[in-house]
Design a protein around this motif. Sequence first.
Motif, mmCIF file in Angstrom:
data_model
loop_
_atom_site.group_PDB
_atom_site.id
_atom_site.type_symbol
_atom_site.label_atom_id
_atom_site.label_comp_id
_atom_site.label_asym_id
_atom_site.label_seq_id
_atom_site.Cartn_x
_atom_site.Cartn_y
_atom_site.Cartn_z
ATOM 1 N N ASP A 84 -10.790 7.329 -38.658
ATOM 2 C CA ASP A 84 -11.166 6.883 -37.308
ATOM 3 C C ASP A 84 -12.643 6.540 -37.159
ATOM 4 O O ASP A 84 -13.204 6.635 -36.065
ATOM 5 C CB ASP A 84 -10.786 7.933 -36.254
ATOM 6 C CG ASP A 84 -9.292 8.174 -36.205
ATOM 7 O OD1 ASP A 84 -8.526 7.242 -36.544
ATOM 8 O OD2 ASP A 84 -8.884 9.292 -35.847
ATOM 9 N N LEU A 85 -13.293 6.148 -38.252
ATOM 10 C CA LEU A 85 -14.678 5.682 -38.131
ATOM 11 C C LEU A 85 -14.686 4.284 -37.536
ATOM 12 O O LEU A 85 -13.853 3.442 -37.896
ATOM 13 C CB LEU A 85 -15.357 5.643 -39.504
ATOM 14 C CG LEU A 85 -15.709 6.983 -40.155
ATOM 15 C CD1 LEU A 85 -16.323 6.737 -41.527
ATOM 16 C CD2 LEU A 85 -16.676 7.774 -39.293
ATOM 17 N N LEU B 120 -18.416 12.700 -43.628
ATOM 18 C CA LEU B 120 -17.993 11.338 -43.292
ATOM 19 C C LEU B 120 -17.799 10.466 -44.523
ATOM 20 O O LEU B 120 -16.997 9.534 -44.499
ATOM 21 C CB LEU B 120 -19.022 10.671 -42.372
ATOM 22 C CG LEU B 120 -19.351 11.366 -41.049
ATOM 23 C CD1 LEU B 120 -20.235 10.465 -40.202
ATOM 24 C CD2 LEU B 120 -18.098 11.762 -40.304
ATOM 25 N N LEU B 121 -18.548 10.769 -45.576
ATOM 26 C CA LEU B 121 -18.530 9.893 -46.753
ATOM 27 C C LEU B 121 -18.698 10.713 -48.013
ATOM 28 O O LEU B 121 -19.552 11.615 -48.073
ATOM 29 C CB LEU B 121 -19.659 8.864 -46.661
ATOM 30 C CG LEU B 121 -19.985 8.077 -47.945
ATOM 31 C CD1 LEU B 121 -18.901 7.061 -48.248
ATOM 32 C CD2 LEU B 121 -21.347 7.400 -47.834
ATOM 33 N N ARG B 122 -17.896 10.393 -49.004
ATOM 34 C CA ARG B 122 -18.106 10.844 -50.386
ATOM 35 C C ARG B 122 -17.859 9.639 -51.281
ATOM 36 O O ARG B 122 -16.831 8.960 -51.148
ATOM 37 C CB ARG B 122 -17.155 11.982 -50.768
ATOM 38 C CG ARG B 122 -17.401 13.273 -50.028
ATOM 39 C CD ARG B 122 -16.845 14.472 -50.789
ATOM 40 N NE ARG B 122 -15.476 14.280 -51.224
ATOM 41 C CZ ARG B 122 -14.913 14.952 -52.227
ATOM 42 N NH1 ARG B 122 -15.605 15.834 -52.911
ATOM 43 N NH2 ARG B 122 -13.637 14.731 -52.547
ATOM 44 N N ARG B 123 -18.795 9.388 -52.172
ATOM 45 C CA ARG B 123 -18.639 8.216 -53.038
ATOM 46 C C ARG B 123 -19.306 8.479 -54.375
ATOM 47 O O ARG B 123 -20.277 9.227 -54.474
ATOM 48 C CB ARG B 123 -19.236 6.969 -52.392
ATOM 49 C CG ARG B 123 -18.897 5.691 -53.151
ATOM 50 C CD ARG B 123 -19.209 4.449 -52.365
ATOM 51 N NE ARG B 123 -18.657 3.275 -53.021
ATOM 52 C CZ ARG B 123 -18.719 2.044 -52.530
ATOM 53 N NH1 ARG B 123 -19.291 1.824 -51.353
ATOM 54 N NH2 ARG B 123 -18.188 1.034 -53.183
ATOM 55 N N LEU C 123 -25.250 6.208 -36.478
ATOM 56 C CA LEU C 123 -24.365 7.338 -36.253
ATOM 57 C C LEU C 123 -24.423 7.807 -34.806
ATOM 58 O O LEU C 123 -23.388 8.069 -34.173
ATOM 59 C CB LEU C 123 -24.729 8.493 -37.191
ATOM 60 C CG LEU C 123 -24.359 8.314 -38.664
ATOM 61 C CD1 LEU C 123 -25.067 9.363 -39.518
ATOM 62 C CD2 LEU C 123 -22.855 8.413 -38.855
ATOM 63 N N GLU C 124 -25.635 7.921 -34.274
ATOM 64 C CA GLU C 124 -25.775 8.362 -32.885
ATOM 65 C C GLU C 124 -25.169 7.351 -31.923
ATOM 66 O O GLU C 124 -24.537 7.724 -30.928
ATOM 67 C CB GLU C 124 -27.249 8.598 -32.566
ATOM 68 C CG GLU C 124 -27.842 9.806 -33.291
ATOM 69 C CD GLU C 124 -29.327 9.942 -33.050
ATOM 70 O OE1 GLU C 124 -29.950 8.950 -32.574
ATOM 71 O OE2 GLU C 124 -29.884 11.017 -33.338
ATOM 72 N N SER D 67 -17.650 6.332 -29.739
ATOM 73 C CA SER D 67 -16.317 6.451 -30.347
ATOM 74 C C SER D 67 -16.279 7.719 -31.185
ATOM 75 O O SER D 67 -16.466 7.680 -32.400
ATOM 76 C CB SER D 67 -16.014 5.239 -31.221
ATOM 77 O OG SER D 67 -14.768 5.363 -31.843
ATOM 78 N N PRO D 68 -16.082 8.905 -30.576
ATOM 79 C CA PRO D 68 -16.136 10.157 -31.312
ATOM 80 C C PRO D 68 -15.022 10.254 -32.337
ATOM 81 O O PRO D 68 -13.967 9.650 -32.202
ATOM 82 C CB PRO D 68 -15.957 11.214 -30.209
ATOM 83 C CG PRO D 68 -15.249 10.494 -29.097
ATOM 84 C CD PRO D 68 -15.722 9.084 -29.140
#
Length: 220
Positions: free
Chosen positions: A78-79, A112-115, A203-204, A210-211
């Motif tokens: 849901d990002l 939020l992210l792993r890469r 991000l803010e 859109s939480p």
Amino acid sequence: MPLPARLCLVIGVLGLLLSVGNQLTAPELSPALERAAVLSSLLSVGLMLISILWTRAAPLAPERVALDGEEGLELAADLPEPLRQELGWGSQMLLTATPAASLLLLWRGQVLLRRGVLADSRFQPGPICARAWTTQKAINLVNLALYPGRNEFEGLPTNTPAVIVQPIAQDGLLLVAGWSPRCFTRSDESWIEGWSQKLRMQLERELVSSPLHPGPSEEA
């Protein structure tokens, strides 16, 4: 020692030995011979110093570590689409333009992210991350094996040799794991800091309007 430095060292030593031999075998020491001996000795010593400085200026790069884990990409569910594009672009740039091997982005308690090379364990911030939040400055752990608090970074591959902890205000962290000890330069640190500042604003903005909702991560 690289080949040009070795040649400088050999020529310098040979020249010094020939100069000393010439002095010892000369039938008499004239002022002209003494001046020539001093100059040749200085040139020989200069060549030897150049070989030493050459070696220091071009040190051997540390060997790349084979990190435990599989390469992949994980994004939180849901990002917003603009944020997804920013995370995809920025993470790809860090992985290709710096010695980064694995990235992890934490924002308000959620990954939020792993890469890059992915670990199987979950990440939980500890004292080192708390210090980064307190000082609002990046912490560069150049050789993670030397730090007693390395268990804090279990969310990264277990044999990670180096990591940068970049705070994003008081709400987030960007962890950047490197391929080898002491692999990150000042330029790499500037790239990471610059992207974290850009991420903070996005991000803010995006996550206030859109939480995030709880849900499984998306993998690619």
